[in-house]
Structure formats: C-alpha cells, structure tokens
Write an enzyme that holds these catalytic residues in place. Sequence first.
Site, PDB file in Angstrom:
ATOM      1  N   LYS A  56       0.833  -1.206   0.000  1.00 45.68           N
ATOM      2  CA  LYS A  56       0.000   0.000   0.000  1.00 45.68           C
ATOM      3  C   LYS A  56       0.869   1.259   0.000  1.00 45.68           C
ATOM      4  CE  LYS A  56      -4.342  -1.678   1.965  1.00 45.68           C
ATOM      5  NZ  LYS A  56      -5.190  -1.093   0.904  1.00 45.68           N
ATOM      6  N   ARG A  79       9.489  -5.711  10.278  1.00 50.58           N
ATOM      7  CA  ARG A  79      10.019  -6.705  11.202  1.00 50.58           C
ATOM      8  C   ARG A  79       8.871  -7.426  11.892  1.00 50.58           C
ATOM      9  NH1 ARG A  79       7.168  -5.636  14.863  1.00 50.58           N
ATOM     10  NH2 ARG A  79       7.233  -3.863  16.265  1.00 50.58           N
ATOM     11  N   ARG A  92       4.759  -9.047  30.635  1.00 50.17           N
ATOM     12  CA  ARG A  92       4.644  -7.693  31.199  1.00 50.17           C
ATOM     13  C   ARG A  92       3.185  -7.239  31.276  1.00 50.17           C
ATOM     14  NH1 ARG A  92       8.709  -6.323  27.572  1.00 50.17           N
ATOM     15  NH2 ARG A  92       7.242  -5.022  26.382  1.00 50.17           N
ATOM     16  N   ASP A 108       1.596  -5.024  18.152  1.00 51.14           N
ATOM     17  CA  ASP A 108       2.785  -4.627  17.379  1.00 51.14           C
ATOM     18  C   ASP A 108       3.668  -5.819  17.009  1.00 51.14           C
ATOM     19  OD1 ASP A 108       3.662  -5.165  19.931  1.00 51.14           O
ATOM     20  OD2 ASP A 108       5.061  -3.477  20.033  1.00 51.14           O
ATOM     21  N   GLU A 175       1.604  -2.558  13.208  1.00 52.07           N
ATOM     22  CA  GLU A 175       2.076  -1.260  13.699  1.00 52.07           C
ATOM     23  C   GLU A 175       2.865  -0.583  12.582  1.00 52.07           C
ATOM     24  OE1 GLU A 175       4.376   0.462  17.546  1.00 52.07           O
ATOM     25  OE2 GLU A 175       5.569  -0.759  16.184  1.00 52.07           O
TER      26      GLU A 175
END
Length: 239
Positions: A56, A79, A92, A108, A175
């Site tokens: 895109k 990535r 976490r 993400d 993300e």
Amino acid sequence: MAESILGTLSESIEEKKRKLAEKMEKQMLKRLHSSAYPMKELMAFYRCAQMEMETKFRVLDEQFSLTHDRNPIESISSRLKTLDHIYEKAKRKGIPLTVEAIENGIFDIAGVRVVCPFEKDIYMLRSSILSQDDITLVEERDYIKNPKESGYRSLHLILEIPIFLQKEKRMMKVEVQLRTMAMDQWASLEHRLMYKKDLPEDVREEMKKKLLECAALNRRLDEIMQDVKDTTDLYQEED
C-alpha cells in the site's frame, strides 16, 4: 531462636516459590515454541499483513512520484517480533500464552517502518492510508507533536488490514511507524548507544541529557529542511 527458624522457613518458602515460578515460565515458553502449527500459522498471517501494508505504501509512493515528480518515501522496512519478545511482552502485560490471547492483546507483532524526507510527508501519508476503505485505525500515538521524554519522535499507528487467504478474509493488526530521516537516524543511534548498556547511573543520566540535546538539534534540522522545501516549492509553482 523461634523467630530465626521462622525467618529461615519463610526464606525457604519464598525461594521455592521463585523457582517454581521460573519453572512454570520456562514450561509456558516451551509450549509457545512447541505449539507448532497454530503459532506458525499466526506468524504467517502477520507476514502477509506486513506485505499488504508495504505494498500500500509503495503504491502511494509510486503514484505521488508521477503527480509531483518526487518520492515522499525514502525507505520502507519491516520486522516481526520473535517468539521470545512476544513472550516477554505478554508477561509484562499479564496476557495468557495462548494464540488467541496474544493476537487480541499484542498489536505490534508485525511492524512496518516508513522513512520520509520531510515531516509533512508523514502526515500526507497518514491521511492517504487512512482514507482507504479497507484500513481501520485502531490506535495512534503522535510522538512528533508530543515527543517522549528521551527526545524520541515518530508517528505510530496501529492499523487493521485484511489479508485474503485461500478460503477466507482475515483482519490483522500492523504497527506502522512514520518518521523523517533525521528522526530515524537519532532513534537508531540512541538505541545502539543506550540499549541494555551496563552504565553507571550518573553516566547514564549524563548521556540521556546529551541525547536530548541531540534530539532538539535534530528537530530543528527537520524544521529548517521543511522550510527550505516549502520555499523552493513556491518558486516552482510560479514557474
């Protein structure tokens, strides 16, 4: 004497709890790695979503170069988080280590970074990508208008995009980070200099101050370059 025995017992119990927790964590991580097909399938879906998002932006870049005789994108990279990093983030955030919980709780896993020559390019691309009817904005964090305390600047978007599989359409989150070349250079160097470095606290604080000064200079550089571009564009329009 009794207090000493109780204290020793208490420490022993806490140590056993700690070891048990570590053992359970290792088992959970092992299960995540060994849940071969479901997790591999999910990661494949994220790779597909990355490719869709990259395409895109490349289409927008190509179209813009035809109509404006320049490219608003300097580079595009992507990535995928590793399973270890996914596990650390799940831990976490208190997210169960199941494929469904990870997909619904961590946004993400797939990431695309778009580096632009000028700051206005960032917001032009943001507007263009969000105008597409198959893109949904899930979350936005503008660290350009509101930089982090470290000086970090970038526009972060969590976007939901469809991927078309053999027998279904599936919505996936990606993300997207949009930043200028100056922002990207600063972020890259800051990460190399500070990430997991065993520095004395006073030295670390001094380095943070210097990096913050660099970030301010970096921001001024973006402002000057944008001003130069805007001025030269005015003369081009007159021609």
